[in-house]
Structures are given as structure tokens and as C-alpha cells.
Design an enzyme around this catalytic site. Sequence first.
Site, short mmCIF file in Angstrom:
data_model
loop_
_atom_site.label_atom_id
_atom_site.label_comp_id
_atom_site.label_asym_id
_atom_site.label_seq_id
_atom_site.Cartn_x
_atom_site.Cartn_y
_atom_site.Cartn_z
N GLU A 221 0.76 -1.02 0.06
CA GLU A 221 -0.04 0.06 -0.04
C GLU A 221 0.93 1.15 -0.05
OE1 GLU A 221 -3.38 -0.16 -0.93
OE2 GLU A 221 -3.51 -1.74 0.53
N HIS A 222 0.37 2.31 -0.91
CA HIS A 222 1.16 3.33 -0.89
C HIS A 222 2.67 3.28 -1.25
CE1 HIS A 222 -1.68 6.25 0.57
NE2 HIS A 222 -2.10 5.34 1.55
N SER B 70 -25.00 7.94 -15.51
CA SER B 70 -24.70 6.90 -14.70
C SER B 70 -25.83 6.50 -13.73
CB SER B 70 -23.55 7.32 -13.87
OG SER B 70 -23.15 6.32 -12.75
N LEU C 96 -12.06 0.48 -3.01
CA LEU C 96 -12.11 -0.72 -4.02
C LEU C 96 -12.00 -0.35 -5.64
CD1 LEU C 96 -14.75 -2.42 -1.84
CD2 LEU C 96 -11.97 -2.76 -1.80
N SER D 101 -13.36 2.35 -7.47
CA SER D 101 -14.61 2.45 -8.46
C SER D 101 -14.07 3.40 -9.51
CB SER D 101 -16.01 3.32 -7.58
OG SER D 101 -15.58 4.54 -7.20
N SER D 102 -13.23 4.29 -9.10
CA SER D 102 -12.80 5.41 -10.19
C SER D 102 -12.12 4.78 -11.36
CB SER D 102 -11.88 6.38 -9.67
OG SER D 102 -10.80 6.10 -8.85
N ASP E 282 -4.14 0.73 -9.25
CA ASP E 282 -5.75 0.46 -9.55
C ASP E 282 -5.87 0.31 -10.86
OD1 ASP E 282 -5.66 1.12 -6.82
OD2 ASP E 282 -6.93 2.87 -7.11
#
Length: 360
Positions: A18-19, A52, A116, A118-119, A163
Site C-alpha cells: 500500500e502506498h 450513470s 476498492l 470505483s474510479s 488501481d
Amino acid sequence: MKNTFAEKAHGRVNLIGEHTDYNGGWVLPTSIPQFTHVTITPRADKTVKISSSADPKKGDRREFSYQLGAEKHTDTWVDYVQGATKLLSEFSTARGESLQGFDAHIESNIPEGSGLSSSAALEISLLKALRSAFKLSINDVEIARLGQRIENEFVGARVGIMDQMACSLATAGEAIFLDTKALTFERIALDLEEMDMIVINSGISHRLSAGGGYNQRRAECEEACKMLGIKELRDINPVELKHKDLPQILMKRARHVVTENARVFDAVAAIRSGDLKRLGKLFVESHVSMRDDYEVSIPEIDTLVDLCIKDPQVYGARLTGGGFGGSIVAITKKGEGQRVAKAVIAEYNKKTGSTATLLA
Ligand code: ADP
Ligand code: MG
């Protein structure tokens, strides 16, 4: 019958690492069952009409319309779509290919702002649907890179590449062991016969927007590199870092990143050898490092992790995603995941007054 094209992209959960992605390091994401689905109907003009389903806050539809080539920053969800058409048009024009206007509809069951992705799922499903509709030659890795540029250059979130690579490439039952600098990756099979993986959303959404804690952490890492005289934190290991001199805050940030990179390699080795106890221990170490050194956890997330790891059937649990809210991932003994999740969620809701949900 109109000519429509549809593509989907799953959300992702990062198992560990992470990061590290914006520090040129290593990550280990896998996909979750929830996904974003985009349908596109090309038009003869330059108009883009998007809708959307379900604004999670208001329960209504989000709609927007603009002209290709006239994309403008709005500071809303529309920027992900406008950034996609702007950057994909530029990318494709350079290859002698082009986009037309289109009607697009987006459906998703990935919770927004929950760590999670979404973007990224929105960017990737949209870019893939545009590729199909306009017969573009862009490949899956190029799509991931473009997705990252949408966030960096158009939305204003300085996210790394994890991501988008995960949403573009990962499939269920495997993790993507990704070198975010070289952009090379290996697919690591997850032995889901031997363990359950659960993902719990804390119900507290993060803000990854420009100027938030995420961008601040990035700046701190850059500052640490400058003082260490290195290009990226991937270039130094935990033992070397120990002997360096840094202001306390920067030392804590750098220590998280370099130890986390080491944990990704250890986690891959643990998965490969079926050592789930070791994997669980690495999850917990990663969480402690994010909580104490990187300081991106929040009390609710710590509560979820603590409730999980006090159950003897749980190997380990940790905050997943950028932090400041979001979700946790845990691994349990086979057949125990649902029971653990149910018990943890009930106690968490009672203790915090928030509402957690089980996603996988
Ligand atoms: P995460 O990627 O962790 O879910 P981000 O803050 O990076 O969180 O992205 C969430 C934002 O992405 C939302 O606020 C919204 O602007 C946009 N978004 C994600 N999914 C959708 C969707 N299905 N429809 C419209 N906008 C979406
Ligand atoms: Mg995101």
C-alpha cells in the site's frame, strides 16, 4: 437495432503493497466480484451524452452532456469521463485513429470512495468500451496508463498505477504481482481451496481528492527521496534506511514504504508455499505500519481489523486501499469467512454506530 458496445471492469482489493505504487514499488491486488459496466452507442456528431445509474447519496441518476474537444474540469464525477475522451482522443489521433460522439450509460455496484477502485473501474470500462466502439488499437496496459493520466492530469488526484493495472488486467482467483516502475507483472494463483478472503467496507468513504492526505503523503515521500539523494523509495531497503538521517515524520513515511515493499515479496513467497499463517502475519504488520508510520488509518478501520484478528480462525487482516476510511481485507481458514464477517460487522456496527458491509 442500434449499434451498442459494452465492456466491464471489476473493482480491486489490494492484498498488500500500500502506498508503494507511486514510489516505484511493488503491489499485489486481486479483483472483487463487484464491477462497473459501460454501454456505448456511437453517434454521427461530436456530442457525448453520459448517464450513470444511482447517485449513492441522492438515489437519482447522474446525467451530463458535452462536445468532444471541449472537455472542461468540473470537479465532479464527469471529469473521469471527460478526461477519458480528451486523453484517448489525443492518444488515438497520434496513431491516425479517431473518436466520434456517443451516448454512454454506466452501471456499477462498486461502492464509491471505499478503497476498492470505483474510479479506476469507471475509467477502464469506459476506455475499453470506447476501444470496441471506435475500433482503436490501444492495448490493456496502455489503457491502464491512460486511466492513471485521467486521474493525475484531469481529475487532480495524484494516484499511482496500481488501481488501473488491477482493474484492466486482474481476474478472480489470482493476484497481480506488479512492479509499478517496470510495469511488468506475474499472475499469482490464490489457493481459495485453503482460505477465504473477505473484504469489509467500513461505510466511511475516503476523500482521494486533490489536496487531501493522499497527495500530502506523496509529497512527503518526494521530500524524503530528496533528502536521501535517491530517485524513488524503491531504491532503498529497510536496513539501508535505518542508517540514514531524516526528520522523524519523513523517516516514518519512508519506513512504511520500504518495509511494505519487502512485505510484498514475502507475501508472494508465502502464497506460493501455501504458508497462510505467514501471509496473515504480513497482513497485520502491514496494517500496523500504515496505522503508526504512514498514519493513514482511522479508528473505525482499526476496530474492524482488531475485531477480525482476535478471532482464532483469522490468519490476518489489514486496511486496504489508500486509507483515511475505506475497507479492510482479511484471510481466514477455509469455510470461516462468512461467519467471521457476520460477527465482526455486527460488533463493529454496535461499537461505532457506522454501517459496515461485506463485499467479498
Ligand atoms: P475509489 O476509487 O476508491 O472508489 P475515488 O475517490 O478514487 O474512490 O473515486 C470515486 C469517484 O469516482 C466518485 O466520487 C465519482 O466521482 C467517480 N465514480 C466512481 N464510480 C462511478 C459511477 N459508477 N458513476 C459515476 N461516477 C463514478
Ligand atoms: Mg480511485
